[in-house]
Every structure is written in structure tokens, then in C-alpha cells.
Write an enzyme that holds these catalytic residues in place. Sequence first.
Site, PDB file in Angstrom:
ATOM      1  N   HIS A 103      -3.559  -5.713   2.470  1.00  0.00           N
ATOM      2  CA  HIS A 103      -3.237  -5.836   3.889  1.00  0.00           C
ATOM      3  C   HIS A 103      -3.802  -7.178   4.348  1.00  0.00           C
ATOM      4  O   HIS A 103      -4.370  -7.924   3.557  1.00  0.00           O
ATOM      5  CB  HIS A 103      -3.927  -4.715   4.682  1.00  0.00           C
ATOM      6  N   CYS A 147       0.818  -1.221   0.000  1.00  0.00           N
ATOM      7  CA  CYS A 147       0.000   0.000   0.000  1.00  0.00           C
ATOM      8  C   CYS A 147       0.857   1.279   0.000  1.00  0.00           C
ATOM      9  O   CYS A 147       1.490   1.582  -0.997  1.00  0.00           O
ATOM     10  CB  CYS A 147      -0.971  -0.051   1.162  1.00  0.00           C
TER      11      CYS A 147
HETATM   12  N1  GLN Z   1      -2.097   6.843   2.381  1.00  0.00           N
HETATM   13  C1  GLN Z   1      -2.207   5.955   1.217  1.00  0.00           C
HETATM   14  C2  GLN Z   1      -3.616   5.959   0.600  1.00  0.00           C
HETATM   15  O1  GLN Z   1      -4.554   6.339   1.247  1.00  0.00           O
HETATM   16  C3  GLN Z   1      -1.837   4.537   1.605  1.00  0.00           C
HETATM   17  C4  GLN Z   1      -2.815   3.924   2.609  1.00  0.00           C
HETATM   18  C5  GLN Z   1      -2.317   2.618   3.199  1.00  0.00           C
HETATM   19  O2  GLN Z   1      -1.125   2.357   3.277  1.00  0.00           O
HETATM   20  N2  GLN Z   1      -3.280   1.779   3.647  1.00  0.00           N
HETATM   21  O3  GLN Z   1      -3.749   5.526  -0.539  1.00  0.00           O
END
Ligand code: GLN
Length: 238
Positions: free
Chosen positions: A190, A93
Site C-alpha cells: 500500500h 493486497c
Molecule cells: N483482508 C486481507 C488480509 O488481511 C487483505 C488486507 C488488505 O487488503 N490490506 O490479508
Amino acid sequence: MDLRIAHLYAHFLNIYGDRGNIITLVQRARWRGITATVQPIGLGEKIDPDYFDFYFIGGGQDKQQQTIAEDLVLRADELHKAVSSGAVILSICGGYQLLGHYYQPHEGPQLKGISLMDAHTVAGNRRMIGNVVVKRDDGTTLVGFENHSGKTFLGPSLKPLGKAMIGNGNNGDDMFEGAVSGTVYGTYLHGSILPKNPHFADELLTQALARRHGKFTLSALDDASELAAHKRALSLPA
Ligand code: GLN
């Protein structure tokens, strides 16, 4: 035989328990009698590109990404050198977004990435949240969940990790999920991704061990519970 893991920005990019991937890698190595060590790499800490076999960078909110982005760019040469010597990188992510050319969040300046992958990310107008099922080219599946507003677009030569059969994947438009460039892997999954996808965990483990120990086949483990969790996750709604 030993495995050397670097956990990049462990205290900043650990949203949704992505450190579960480190736990899985260490345990799957140890179950095979392979010594696995983990070194957290924090802000300002140099990396010896010849030392580590595996690098992990987890996900984070925009704020955490802003905190580490500049430091990661300072590590770009070291990480490029590490990859060219066969090290494996798994990025999740927010960490994945920063391995591309840039991430443009909703607010604040564009975050320069380290261009380990030919991709870029721009924040979208909606958060993409929910369960994800990815189908890979070899027909295997990956399960996890996503929570991001960033929309990642792959360059013409960058392969996706697979197709999102359930969920949004990289951007909710092209239905690609993740990206693979040699031994560099990025994904929005995740979960953490590795515990419920033991085949994928072993794919990465085999590549990382091959860097210093040469190619070999890992002994089989009893993955009954991991595969039962995988199967259950396949039937979850998006
Ligand atoms: N901040 C980034 C987004 O919102 C990554 C989010 C995350 O790592 N879950 O896309």
C-alpha cells in the site's frame, strides 16, 4: 493517444487509499499529453474485455473481499480475455489475493479467486504490518507499507515482484513479495505503491499503452520529489 482504466470495486476495495495509484497513473499520462479516463466497475457491472487497457483492484478487509468475491468470479472470463489481449492488471493486497486460486480468511468460507495467477492465500495468525522495501531482479527497489494477515504462496512457475529486504512480503517465510504473471501484477504494497515508485508506474503505463498504441518510450518526467520520497522511505524501519 489515450489510456482507458477500469477501477474494479472502487467503493469496496480502497483500503489505505489505494486509489492513489489511479491518480498517479492518470497524472503521469496527462503530464505526457495522453488522455486518461477512469471507469469505476461496481458489483454486477459487465466488463468489455476489448475496451480497457488497465485494470486496478485495491485492498480491503476480509468483509469487503467477501462482498465482491462472487462478483469477481463472474468477471473471470472477461478479465482472462482482457489479459490475453495485453491489458495490464495491478492488484493490491486483498485484490491481489483474489487474483489467485483462493483466499481462506480466518472466519467464514474460502473465497474462490479467478486464477489469473498461480497462487493461493491463507490467513495467518499474525498481522504483518509495517514498511516494506522490495528489491527487484533488475536491482531497482519498490517502497510501500503492508497490513495483512493473509499469507500468499506462489506456484512453482509464478515469479515474485521481488524480494522483501525490509518487511514480510507475501508470507513472512519465503521473503518473496508480490507476483508477476505477464502483464498481471500483484503486491502487498500500500502507500499507495505508484506515487513513490515512478519507475514502476511508468513500467505499467508503457505496457498498458502498448496494447493499442504499440511499443514506445515514454518521455522523461521530473521525478525529483517522487524519488526523494522513495529514498526517504528506503531508510524507514520495518
Ligand atoms: N483482508 C486481507 C488480509 O488481511 C487483505 C488486507 C488488505 O487488503 N490490506 O490479508
